[in-house]
Scaffold this motif. Sequence first.
Motif, PDB file in Angstrom:
ATOM      1  N   ASN A   1       0.838  -1.198   0.000  1.00 11.96           N
ATOM      2  CA  ASN A   1       0.000   0.000   0.000  1.00 11.96           C
ATOM      3  C   ASN A   1       0.872   1.245   0.000  1.00 11.96           C
ATOM      4  O   ASN A   1       1.775   1.372   0.828  1.00 11.96           O
ATOM      5  CB  ASN A   1      -0.893   0.021   1.239  1.00 11.96           C
ATOM      6  CG  ASN A   1      -1.784  -1.197   1.342  1.00 11.96           C
ATOM      7  OD1 ASN A   1      -2.905  -1.199   0.844  1.00 11.96           O
ATOM      8  ND2 ASN A   1      -1.296  -2.244   1.990  1.00 11.96           N
ATOM      9  N   VAL A   2       0.601   2.158  -0.917  1.00 17.79           N
ATOM     10  CA  VAL A   2       1.319   3.426  -0.975  1.00 17.79           C
ATOM     11  C   VAL A   2       0.325   4.538  -0.654  1.00 17.79           C
ATOM     12  O   VAL A   2      -0.753   4.603  -1.241  1.00 17.79           O
ATOM     13  CB  VAL A   2       1.935   3.652  -2.367  1.00 17.79           C
ATOM     14  CG1 VAL A   2       2.650   5.006  -2.422  1.00 17.79           C
ATOM     15  CG2 VAL A   2       2.907   2.520  -2.704  1.00 17.79           C
ATOM     16  N   THR A   3       0.679   5.394   0.280  1.00 16.04           N
ATOM     17  CA  THR A   3      -0.207   6.492   0.677  1.00 16.04           C
ATOM     18  C   THR A   3       0.046   7.729  -0.179  1.00 16.04           C
ATOM     19  O   THR A   3       1.175   8.210  -0.267  1.00 16.04           O
ATOM     20  CB  THR A   3      -0.008   6.854   2.158  1.00 16.04           C
ATOM     21  OG1 THR A   3      -0.359   5.727   2.968  1.00 16.04           O
ATOM     22  CG2 THR A   3      -0.882   8.038   2.551  1.00 16.04           C
ATOM     23  N   ILE A   4      -1.016   8.231  -0.794  1.00 19.80           N
ATOM     24  CA  ILE A   4      -0.950   9.464  -1.600  1.00 19.80           C
ATOM     25  C   ILE A   4      -2.182  10.282  -1.241  1.00 19.80           C
ATOM     26  O   ILE A   4      -3.293   9.949  -1.649  1.00 19.80           O
ATOM     27  CB  ILE A   4      -0.929   9.159  -3.112  1.00 19.80           C
ATOM     28  CG1 ILE A   4       0.212   8.193  -3.455  1.00 19.80           C
ATOM     29  CG2 ILE A   4      -0.797  10.449  -3.908  1.00 19.80           C
ATOM     30  CD1 ILE A   4       0.193   7.686  -4.883  1.00 19.80           C
ATOM     31  N   THR A   5      -2.013  11.343  -0.486  1.00 25.12           N
ATOM     32  CA  THR A   5      -3.145  12.126  -0.002  1.00 25.12           C
ATOM     33  C   THR A   5      -3.571  13.224  -0.976  1.00 25.12           C
ATOM     34  O   THR A   5      -4.704  13.688  -0.927  1.00 25.12           O
ATOM     35  CB  THR A   5      -2.817  12.767   1.349  1.00 25.12           C
ATOM     36  OG1 THR A   5      -1.618  13.542   1.219  1.00 25.12           O
ATOM     37  CG2 THR A   5      -2.610  11.705   2.415  1.00 25.12           C
ATOM     38  N   THR A   6      -2.665  13.648  -1.852  1.00 26.67           N
ATOM     39  CA  THR A   6      -2.964  14.680  -2.839  1.00 26.67           C
ATOM     40  C   THR A   6      -1.938  14.579  -3.959  1.00 26.67           C
ATOM     41  O   THR A   6      -0.823  14.097  -3.746  1.00 26.67           O
ATOM     42  CB  THR A   6      -2.907  16.090  -2.217  1.00 26.67           C
ATOM     43  OG1 THR A   6      -3.146  17.074  -3.243  1.00 26.67           O
ATOM     44  CG2 THR A   6      -1.553  16.362  -1.581  1.00 26.67           C
ATOM     45  N   LEU A   7      -2.322  15.023  -5.159  1.00 25.60           N
ATOM     46  CA  LEU A   7      -1.372  15.087  -6.261  1.00 25.60           C
ATOM     47  C   LEU A   7      -0.691  16.446  -6.352  1.00 25.60           C
ATOM     48  O   LEU A   7       0.256  16.611  -7.106  1.00 25.60           O
ATOM     49  CB  LEU A   7      -2.082  14.802  -7.587  1.00 25.60           C
ATOM     50  CG  LEU A   7      -2.667  13.401  -7.777  1.00 25.60           C
ATOM     51  CD1 LEU A   7      -3.207  13.262  -9.198  1.00 25.60           C
ATOM     52  CD2 LEU A   7      -1.642  12.327  -7.483  1.00 25.60           C
TER      53      LEU A   7
ATOM     54  N   VAL B   1      -0.668  -4.286  -5.406  1.00 24.71           N
ATOM     55  CA  VAL B   1      -0.443  -2.965  -4.822  1.00 24.71           C
ATOM     56  C   VAL B   1      -1.708  -2.120  -4.921  1.00 24.71           C
ATOM     57  O   VAL B   1      -2.456  -2.204  -5.898  1.00 24.71           O
ATOM     58  CB  VAL B   1       0.740  -2.245  -5.525  1.00 24.71           C
ATOM     59  CG1 VAL B   1       0.489  -2.104  -7.020  1.00 24.71           C
ATOM     60  CG2 VAL B   1       1.024  -0.886  -4.893  1.00 24.71           C
ATOM     61  N   GLY B   2      -1.949  -1.330  -3.891  1.00 21.11           N
ATOM     62  CA  GLY B   2      -3.073  -0.409  -3.873  1.00 21.11           C
ATOM     63  C   GLY B   2      -2.667   0.900  -3.231  1.00 21.11           C
ATOM     64  O   GLY B   2      -1.505   1.073  -2.839  1.00 21.11           O
ATOM     65  N   VAL B   3      -3.604   1.809  -3.114  1.00 19.22           N
ATOM     66  CA  VAL B   3      -3.286   3.159  -2.633  1.00 19.22           C
ATOM     67  C   VAL B   3      -4.228   3.598  -1.527  1.00 19.22           C
ATOM     68  O   VAL B   3      -5.444   3.388  -1.599  1.00 19.22           O
ATOM     69  CB  VAL B   3      -3.334   4.170  -3.796  1.00 19.22           C
ATOM     70  CG1 VAL B   3      -3.344   5.612  -3.289  1.00 19.22           C
ATOM     71  CG2 VAL B   3      -2.136   3.953  -4.718  1.00 19.22           C
ATOM     72  N   SER B   4      -3.653   4.197  -0.514  1.00 17.17           N
ATOM     73  CA  SER B   4      -4.403   4.849   0.551  1.00 17.17           C
ATOM     74  C   SER B   4      -4.364   6.355   0.321  1.00 17.17           C
ATOM     75  O   SER B   4      -3.286   6.932   0.173  1.00 17.17           O
ATOM     76  CB  SER B   4      -3.792   4.528   1.922  1.00 17.17           C
ATOM     77  OG  SER B   4      -4.269   5.434   2.906  1.00 17.17           O
ATOM     78  N   ALA B   5      -5.521   6.988   0.297  1.00 14.59           N
ATOM     79  CA  ALA B   5      -5.588   8.445   0.223  1.00 14.59           C
ATOM     80  C   ALA B   5      -5.988   9.001   1.582  1.00 14.59           C
ATOM     81  O   ALA B   5      -6.645  10.030   1.686  1.00 14.59           O
ATOM     82  CB  ALA B   5      -6.572   8.882  -0.848  1.00 14.59           C
ATOM     83  N   SER B   6      -5.623   8.300   2.635  1.00 16.06           N
ATOM     84  CA  SER B   6      -5.924   8.720   3.999  1.00 16.06           C
ATOM     85  C   SER B   6      -4.751   9.478   4.606  1.00 16.06           C
ATOM     86  O   SER B   6      -3.598   9.122   4.370  1.00 16.06           O
ATOM     87  CB  SER B   6      -6.232   7.512   4.878  1.00 16.06           C
ATOM     88  OG  SER B   6      -7.405   6.856   4.446  1.00 16.06           O
TER      89      SER B   6
END
Length: 445
Positions: A271-277, A309-314
């Motif tokens: 899991n990769v965290t990405i809260t904003t671009l 793989v997935g993404v956390s936007a938290s």
Amino acid sequence: MSPMSFPSPARSFARRRIASPTTASLFPDSPDTQSPKDGIADLAPVAGGPHNSNTGTNVADCPPSPAVSAGPQNLPETGTRAAVVVPGNGVNAPLVGIARLAARSPLAETRRTSTERPEYFLLPVKSILNRCDSRRVPFEWTINPYRGCEFGCHYCYARYTHEYMELDVGEFEKKIYVKKDAAALLAWDVARKYSYQSQASGGEYPDHIAIGTATDPYQPAEKEYGVTRACLEELAKREGLSISVITKSNQIVRDIDVFKRIAERSSLSLNVTITTLRPRLARLLEPRAPRPDLRVTAVKQLSDAGLAVGVSASPLIPGITDRDGDLEAVAAAVRAAGAQWFFSNALFLMPSSAKQFFPFVRQKFPRLAKQYEEWYAKNGYAPEEYRRKVAERVAKIRKEHGFSTRPWEERTRPGPCSQMSLSWNGGTANRGLEQIQTCSLSKAS
């Protein structure tokens, strides 16, 4: 106006944002006019410690009791802390448990010469695999190779873990503790504590191990000390495990080789965290974390390597990262990069986090300060209405992009609508809303 704007009382965020001609004015020191769509082309159990024991209850890797509180203690020139005044006691008292171990931890050698580098210490823990019995999270075990995190995210819920060591939460990114002998400890732990028949799954699947719940396993310290790599190498020797990793760093791609070995013999999700671009906003919120575009690239590299793989936007931060299209832009970018799942929850602020976050909001987002204090001064959760909207928005995003459920969630749920998030910082204040959120997510996948 963003559908995730605050509720509509007279003093709501939405009305304040309307009064401002542009959202960019909320970022006086770091204006970012770039469109988000253009942004991309633990603590080990220690005998005697208060809240840390071999029973695994209330260890620092898990959500703690709101009553847990400690105060700042500074290191003298010797690099260790002697007996201190324990807050609330009013008398000199010796440190105990993890605070005592931390106080006696020697400085770790470092090749870094920058005056802005954190202090590194070698923490002599007794275990690296920590039991998490909290019903708020869907995993049985945690691994946190370090204590503290250099990325310095202003909203980080894990700052409370430094309070267990009688350190101020502001030192979370300044004093990093490196856990010694991680691989040897993990080998012992897995052999003696891990179960291949978890109670949560009715004995059908193995216990789940979450790596990186209270510190980023790929923060800069990992380049020097390699504790995360050592743990992964040990796990790669085993068969039939269930493992997940979460990070904000693109350094995770360094370990693609060992991830492949683990995935051949065990269940692995990354899991990769990405809260904003938006890069300037990300730099403001997460000062020393890698840029969002680098993290998106890491997602693609992991996906191209055949890894799950997935993404956390938290966390989704009210009034700051919840603009119209922002969360949707993150989802679209990571889906194109090969992310298989996507999740996000509203900001959760523990008292220790609020202590750090409120001054930051007052300085950088003064228009939002009063509303934040009204929402979070007495409760770590955003209002129920806002959290419900977040759940609905995320469910819609997942459905539109065809995101799946994280692999290990289906194994750990006791019922059809009890899915929880790896990042509990957006957890719900009551079970009823939790069911609304999780069922919505499940139906969308």
